[in-house]
Design a protein around this motif. Structure first.
Motif, PDB file in Angstrom:
ATOM      1  N   THR A 143       0.872  -1.172   0.000  1.00  0.00           N
ATOM      2  CA  THR A 143       0.000   0.000   0.000  1.00  0.00           C
ATOM      3  C   THR A 143       0.906   1.217   0.000  1.00  0.00           C
ATOM      4  OG1 THR A 143      -1.923   1.031   1.054  1.00  0.00           O
ATOM      5  CG2 THR A 143      -0.243   0.109   2.533  1.00  0.00           C
ATOM      6  N   ASN A 144       0.349   2.385  -0.209  1.00  0.00           N
ATOM      7  CA  ASN A 144       1.184   3.581  -0.295  1.00  0.00           C
ATOM      8  C   ASN A 144       1.653   4.073   1.068  1.00  0.00           C
ATOM      9  OD1 ASN A 144      -1.326   4.602   0.499  1.00  0.00           O
ATOM     10  ND2 ASN A 144      -1.664   5.718  -1.415  1.00  0.00           N
ATOM     11  N   VAL A 145       0.736   4.138   2.030  1.00  0.00           N
ATOM     12  CA  VAL A 145       1.079   4.695   3.342  1.00  0.00           C
ATOM     13  C   VAL A 145       0.281   3.967   4.421  1.00  0.00           C
ATOM     14  CG1 VAL A 145      -0.649   6.563   3.203  1.00  0.00           C
ATOM     15  CG2 VAL A 145       1.370   6.867   4.639  1.00  0.00           C
ATOM     16  N   LEU A 146       0.931   3.754   5.546  1.00  0.00           N
ATOM     17  CA  LEU A 146       0.287   3.218   6.739  1.00  0.00           C
ATOM     18  C   LEU A 146       0.590   4.145   7.906  1.00  0.00           C
ATOM     19  CD1 LEU A 146       1.250  -0.574   6.478  1.00  0.00           C
ATOM     20  CD2 LEU A 146      -1.018   0.413   6.103  1.00  0.00           C
ATOM     21  N   SER A 147      -0.311   4.169   8.873  1.00  0.00           N
ATOM     22  CA  SER A 147      -0.067   5.009  10.052  1.00  0.00           C
ATOM     23  C   SER A 147      -0.509   4.282  11.311  1.00  0.00           C
ATOM     24  CB  SER A 147      -0.806   6.343   9.920  1.00  0.00           C
ATOM     25  OG  SER A 147      -2.189   6.141   9.766  1.00  0.00           O
ATOM     26  N   TRP A 148       0.210   4.577  12.394  1.00  0.00           N
ATOM     27  CA  TRP A 148      -0.075   3.996  13.698  1.00  0.00           C
ATOM     28  C   TRP A 148      -0.120   5.120  14.721  1.00  0.00           C
ATOM     29  CZ3 TRP A 148       3.398   2.075  10.207  1.00  0.00           C
ATOM     30  CH2 TRP A 148       3.136   0.793   9.708  1.00  0.00           C
ATOM     31  N   PRO A 149      -1.313   5.609  15.043  1.00  0.00           N
ATOM     32  CA  PRO A 149      -1.412   6.664  16.060  1.00  0.00           C
ATOM     33  C   PRO A 149      -0.934   6.150  17.416  1.00  0.00           C
ATOM     34  CG  PRO A 149      -3.514   6.350  14.919  1.00  0.00           C
ATOM     35  CD  PRO A 149      -2.619   5.236  14.503  1.00  0.00           C
ATOM     36  N   PRO A 195       8.231  15.798  24.217  1.00  0.00           N
ATOM     37  CA  PRO A 195       7.092  16.091  23.334  1.00  0.00           C
ATOM     38  C   PRO A 195       6.129  14.915  23.229  1.00  0.00           C
ATOM     39  CG  PRO A 195       9.112  15.823  22.068  1.00  0.00           C
ATOM     40  CD  PRO A 195       9.500  15.756  23.508  1.00  0.00           C
ATOM     41  N   GLU A 196       4.887  15.232  22.964  1.00  0.00           N
ATOM     42  CA  GLU A 196       3.833  14.222  22.768  1.00  0.00           C
ATOM     43  C   GLU A 196       4.069  13.509  21.441  1.00  0.00           C
ATOM     44  OE1 GLU A 196       0.201  12.060  23.094  1.00  0.00           O
ATOM     45  OE2 GLU A 196       1.344  13.169  24.604  1.00  0.00           O
ATOM     46  N   SER A 197       4.205  12.198  21.492  1.00  0.00           N
ATOM     47  CA  SER A 197       4.347  11.421  20.264  1.00  0.00           C
ATOM     48  C   SER A 197       2.976  11.261  19.624  1.00  0.00           C
ATOM     49  CB  SER A 197       4.938  10.043  20.562  1.00  0.00           C
ATOM     50  OG  SER A 197       4.898   9.251  19.389  1.00  0.00           O
ATOM     51  N   LEU A 198       2.881  11.609  18.344  1.00  0.00           N
ATOM     52  CA  LEU A 198       1.638  11.431  17.609  1.00  0.00           C
ATOM     53  C   LEU A 198       1.539  10.025  17.025  1.00  0.00           C
ATOM     54  CD1 LEU A 198       1.453  14.874  15.788  1.00  0.00           C
ATOM     55  CD2 LEU A 198       0.243  14.150  17.870  1.00  0.00           C
ATOM     56  N   GLY A 199       2.679   9.392  16.748  1.00  0.00           N
ATOM     57  CA  GLY A 199       2.683   8.043  16.207  1.00  0.00           C
ATOM     58  C   GLY A 199       3.665   7.888  15.076  1.00  0.00           C
ATOM     59  N   ASP A 200       3.442   6.864  14.272  1.00  0.00           N
ATOM     60  CA  ASP A 200       4.377   6.481  13.217  1.00  0.00           C
ATOM     61  C   ASP A 200       3.662   6.357  11.879  1.00  0.00           C
ATOM     62  OD1 ASP A 200       6.427   6.127  15.167  1.00  0.00           O
ATOM     63  OD2 ASP A 200       5.644   4.131  15.595  1.00  0.00           O
ATOM     64  N   ILE A 201       4.412   6.658  10.816  1.00  0.00           N
ATOM     65  CA  ILE A 201       3.928   6.552   9.443  1.00  0.00           C
ATOM     66  C   ILE A 201       4.971   5.766   8.656  1.00  0.00           C
ATOM     67  CG2 ILE A 201       3.425   7.848   7.325  1.00  0.00           C
ATOM     68  CD1 ILE A 201       2.628  10.222   9.176  1.00  0.00           C
ATOM     69  N   ALA A 202       4.514   4.868   7.787  1.00  0.00           N
ATOM     70  CA  ALA A 202       5.398   4.173   6.848  1.00  0.00           C
ATOM     71  C   ALA A 202       4.913   4.473   5.436  1.00  0.00           C
ATOM     72  CB  ALA A 202       5.381   2.668   7.094  1.00  0.00           C
ATOM     73  N   ILE A 203       5.856   4.673   4.533  1.00  0.00           N
ATOM     74  CA  ILE A 203       5.524   5.007   3.156  1.00  0.00           C
ATOM     75  C   ILE A 203       6.408   4.164   2.224  1.00  0.00           C
ATOM     76  CG2 ILE A 203       7.051   7.020   3.184  1.00  0.00           C
ATOM     77  CD1 ILE A 203       4.840   8.434   1.487  1.00  0.00           C
ATOM     78  N   ALA A 204       5.805   3.603   1.180  1.00  0.00           N
ATOM     79  CA  ALA A 204       6.492   2.650   0.309  1.00  0.00           C
ATOM     80  C   ALA A 204       6.886   3.275  -1.031  1.00  0.00           C
ATOM     81  CB  ALA A 204       5.611   1.433   0.066  1.00  0.00           C
ATOM     82  N   TRP A 205       8.144   3.094  -1.387  1.00  0.00           N
ATOM     83  CA  TRP A 205       8.696   3.716  -2.585  1.00  0.00           C
ATOM     84  C   TRP A 205       7.974   3.304  -3.869  1.00  0.00           C
ATOM     85  CZ3 TRP A 205      11.715   7.667  -3.705  1.00  0.00           C
ATOM     86  CH2 TRP A 205      12.123   7.810  -5.030  1.00  0.00           C
ATOM     87  N   GLU A 206       7.928   2.010  -4.170  1.00  0.00           N
ATOM     88  CA  GLU A 206       7.409   1.578  -5.463  1.00  0.00           C
ATOM     89  C   GLU A 206       5.952   1.973  -5.668  1.00  0.00           C
ATOM     90  OE1 GLU A 206      10.381  -1.728  -4.249  1.00  0.00           O
ATOM     91  OE2 GLU A 206       8.929  -0.453  -3.261  1.00  0.00           O
ATOM     92  N   THR A 207       5.137   1.785  -4.651  1.00  0.00           N
ATOM     93  CA  THR A 207       3.720   2.135  -4.787  1.00  0.00           C
ATOM     94  C   THR A 207       3.554   3.635  -4.980  1.00  0.00           C
ATOM     95  OG1 THR A 207       3.001   0.220  -3.529  1.00  0.00           O
ATOM     96  CG2 THR A 207       1.461   2.047  -3.656  1.00  0.00           C
ATOM     97  N   CYS A 208       4.280   4.425  -4.204  1.00  0.00           N
ATOM     98  CA  CYS A 208       4.177   5.883  -4.345  1.00  0.00           C
ATOM     99  C   CYS A 208       4.625   6.345  -5.723  1.00  0.00           C
ATOM    100  CB  CYS A 208       5.006   6.581  -3.270  1.00  0.00           C
ATOM    101  SG  CYS A 208       4.333   6.382  -1.627  1.00  0.00           S
TER     102      CYS A 208
END
Length: 168
Positions: A67-73, A97-110
């Motif tokens: 997938t293009n992007v995933l997020s984990w609040p 600071p307050e951590s908002l979470g993590d994002i992953a983004i994939a090269w080929e799909t993007c």
């Protein structure tokens, strides 16, 4: 290292692309548009490949495909009712600071999506990081009214960055 965005590069193509600068610009614009200071928050953006994001998608969503992007609040921030703007998180102190979470983004799909949509890779990735940050802040697109709210918010943020509407 930027105090707002920690960038983890797992695929060298993201280094050549300049993911840290794009992620900082997109996250800063998103928080600013929503009236949130960039001080007091942190998030992580990981640039990976399709193989890694497919594994993450399988592990966390039961969908073993890229997938293009995933997020984990880092916390549940969704609005109580559909169509409502989620409550803004409280910033943490400068030393914690307050951590908002993590994002992953994939090269080929993007890259494939940008090419198919005749959009520049920087504009497309900026949109996906904005999208991911909004997810970290409690926005979603599970139903039509929430999707409209999220897409409209994305369009307004991207407009401040000089990026055309990704949904047109």
């Amino acid at each position: 290292m930027d105090p707002l965005v920690d960038t983890v590069i797992e695929d060298a193509r993201w280094d050549g692309f300049g993911l840290p600068a794009v992620a900082i610009r997109a996250a800063t614009a998103t928080l600013s548009h929503l009236g949130l200071a960039t001080q007091g928050f942190t998030l992580c953006v990981m640039g990976c490949d399709d193989a890694h994001i497919a594994t993450l998608n399988a592990d966390f969503r039961g969908k073993p495909t890229p997938t293009n992007v995933l997020s984990w609040p880092s916390d549940e921030r969704s609005a109580e009712f559909a169509g409502e703007v989620p409550d803004a998180p409280e910033p943490g102190p400068p030393d914690d600071p307050e951590s908002l979470g993590d994002i992953a983004i994939a090269w080929e799909t993007c890259a494939a999506e940008a090419m198919a949509a005749h959009k520049s890779m920087p504009d497309h990735v900026t949109h996906l990081v904005v999208h991911g940050v909004l997810h970290l802040l409690g926005y979603d697109h599970e139903d039509d009214i929430d999707a409209t709210l999220m897409e409209t918010t994305e369009q307004r943020i991207l407009e401040t960055l000089g990026i055309t509407d990704p949904y047109s």
